[in-house]
Design a protein around this motif. Structure first.
Motif, PDB file in Angstrom:
ATOM      1  N   GLN A  15       0.829  -1.203   0.000  1.00  0.00           N
ATOM      2  CA  GLN A  15       0.000   0.000   0.000  1.00  0.00           C
ATOM      3  C   GLN A  15       0.866   1.256   0.000  1.00  0.00           C
ATOM      4  N   GLU A  58     -16.286   6.296  -2.412  1.00  0.00           N
ATOM      5  CA  GLU A  58     -15.685   5.042  -2.860  1.00  0.00           C
ATOM      6  C   GLU A  58     -15.981   4.794  -4.338  1.00  0.00           C
ATOM      7  N   ASP A  63      -9.221   7.934  -2.874  1.00  0.00           N
ATOM      8  CA  ASP A  63      -8.392   7.029  -2.085  1.00  0.00           C
ATOM      9  C   ASP A  63      -8.721   7.124  -0.599  1.00  0.00           C
ATOM     10  N   ARG A  64      -8.989   8.331  -0.144  1.00  0.00           N
ATOM     11  CA  ARG A  64      -9.324   8.569   1.260  1.00  0.00           C
ATOM     12  C   ARG A  64     -10.405   9.634   1.336  1.00  0.00           C
ATOM     13  N   ALA A  84     -16.122   3.446   7.838  1.00  0.00           N
ATOM     14  CA  ALA A  84     -15.413   2.195   7.575  1.00  0.00           C
ATOM     15  C   ALA A  84     -16.393   1.038   7.390  1.00  0.00           C
ATOM     16  N   ARG A  89     -13.159  -0.236   0.548  1.00  0.00           N
ATOM     17  CA  ARG A  89     -11.819   0.153   0.115  1.00  0.00           C
ATOM     18  C   ARG A  89     -11.411   1.528   0.595  1.00  0.00           C
ATOM     19  N   GLY A  91     -10.106   4.737   2.158  1.00  0.00           N
ATOM     20  CA  GLY A  91      -9.297   5.095   3.312  1.00  0.00           C
ATOM     21  C   GLY A  91      -9.921   6.249   4.078  1.00  0.00           C
ATOM     22  N   SER A 117     -10.919  -1.118  10.539  1.00  0.00           N
ATOM     23  CA  SER A 117     -10.900  -0.722   9.130  1.00  0.00           C
ATOM     24  C   SER A 117      -9.888  -1.504   8.306  1.00  0.00           C
ATOM     25  N   ARG A 120      -7.071   1.010   7.036  1.00  0.00           N
ATOM     26  CA  ARG A 120      -7.483   2.120   6.163  1.00  0.00           C
ATOM     27  C   ARG A 120      -7.405   3.474   6.848  1.00  0.00           C
TER      28      ARG A 120
END
Length: 379
Positions: A15, A58, A63-64, A84, A89, A91, A117, A120
């Motif tokens: 990651q 998502e 990504d987050r 979460a 996926r 983050g 999580s 994440r």
């Protein structure tokens, strides 16, 4: 979640390597609808809205997502737990203020969330930029003392997270004996630290602890200058953080339509502030002061960096916009990428609608443009 057959440590390394090699895109999730153009008027927590925002992020390819810290709003780690559970996926970048929760309890709380999580979680450490806001949570320390406390707090968290035996700690602000490291973080060696602040005291802490240093959306020359300061400070500690920058993109099919949207956003922001009786006040934190100083140079800088909302609100938060078509905004972000920024926090003035819009247009354009820049650099 780590795929079957892949160890946790190997997955974490992969990651981190993937993040290092590519651009990271971060959004923001609030606990109820509302923004500067439409102040929330209902309940402070809308679980259905949080779920919709999380799943929209998502689906859009973020990504987050940042979960903010508000002394008059829902508690962020619990909102993060809800996010979460609603996603697979995405983050989480949890804004977290040192000094509110004792370090040993915070270490267990955050490690628990990292476990739930499955790695994440990242931490956006916020030392605080507004004295009145801090006092709501019982924090009366001055500016430089807050950053000294933050440095000590992060030292304490990392010692607990990386320990294999109970931890004793004694500092100016924290003292504890035999703090248990039994609740370990999923990520190794610890949860990633994102950090911001443009004062000398803030940069000193960033140099020691930040895995990613976060900037607000300033002009290119100002960003380059601040990055140079942070890099020099970090080198003294043998460190080299990544860099993130935050914008409020306003995109449309044509550039003219995007600027029309910008005009409408500013009109709505001013109308909302007038209806609430809000006055523009001089900001206390260095980041906001830098944004206002940039706004004095003009309403539009570097071709499409729009300072309108920052000027109207006193730049008390991330409030500068990049305006244009998705391709034009992607090219503008690419100029920051060429300075060494590889994380972009983008959130709209229409939170849910813009999240969906970014996923359909802006995020694919950004990833294409950055991939092209990387290919050209490698050739």
């Amino acid at each position: 979640m780590a795929p079957a057959g892949v160890t946790r440590d190997a997955f974490t390394i992969r990651q981190h390597w993937s993040a290092f090699m590519s651009v990271e895109i971060i959004g923001m999730i609030t606990a109820a609808p509302g923004s500067e153009v439409d102040q929330p008027s209902g309940a402070a927590i809308d679980p259905t809205f949080i779920t919709r925002m999380a799943q929209a992020h998502e689906t859009a390819g973020f990504d987050r997502a940042l979960i903010g810290y508000f002394s008059n709003g829902p508690e962020g780690s619990l909102v993060s737990s809800h996010v979460a559970a609603a996603t697979q996926r995405l983050g989480i970048l949890l804004a977290y203020r040192p000094g509110v929760i004792a370090a040993p309890l915070a270490a267990r709380q955050l490690a628990t969330l990292d476990q739930f999580s499955r790695g994440r979680l990242a931490l956006n450490v916020v030392s605080g930029g507004n004295d009145a806001d801090l006092r709501r949570d019982g924090d009366f320390l001055g500016h430089d003392a807050r950053y000294a406390r933050t440095n000590e707090y992060l030292d304490a968290l990392k010692r607990i997270w990386t320990a294999d035996a109970p931890v004793d700690f004694e500092g100016e602000h924290y003292r504890f004996e035999q703090a248990s490291p039994a609740v370990q973080t999923w990520q190794k060696p610890h949860i990633p630290i994102y950090f911001s602040g443009a004062s000398d005291a803030a940069i000193d802490v960033a140099a020691r602890h930040a895995d990613t240093y976060m900037l607000w959306g300033e002009p290119l020359d100002a960003v380059e200058s601040l990055m140079t300061r942070v890099r020099a400070a970090a080198r003294r500690h043998g460190r080299s953080p990544r860099f993130s920058i935050s914008f409020r993109p306003i995109v449309a099919d044509t550039e003219a339509q995007a600027w029309e949207r910008a005009d409408e956003v500013l009109r709505q922001v001013k109308a909302t502030r007038a209806s609430l009786g809000l006055q523009t006040q001089a900001p206390e934190n260095a980041g906001s002061q830098r944004l206002l100083a940039a706004a004095q140079r003009g309403d539009v800088l570097d071709e499409r960096l729009w300072m309108g909302v920052a000027k109207a609100t006193g730049a008390r938060w991330n409030s500068t916009a990049l305006v244009g078509t998705p391709e034009q905004v992607a090219q503008a972000l690419g100029r920051y990428y060429q300075l060494g920024v590889d994380t972009f926090l983008i959130r709209g003035f229409d939170p849910l609608g813009d999240t969906i819009r970014y996923g359909e247009t802006l995020i694919p354009a950004v990833r294409r443009h950055i991939a092209g820049l990387r290919t050209a650099k490698a050739a």
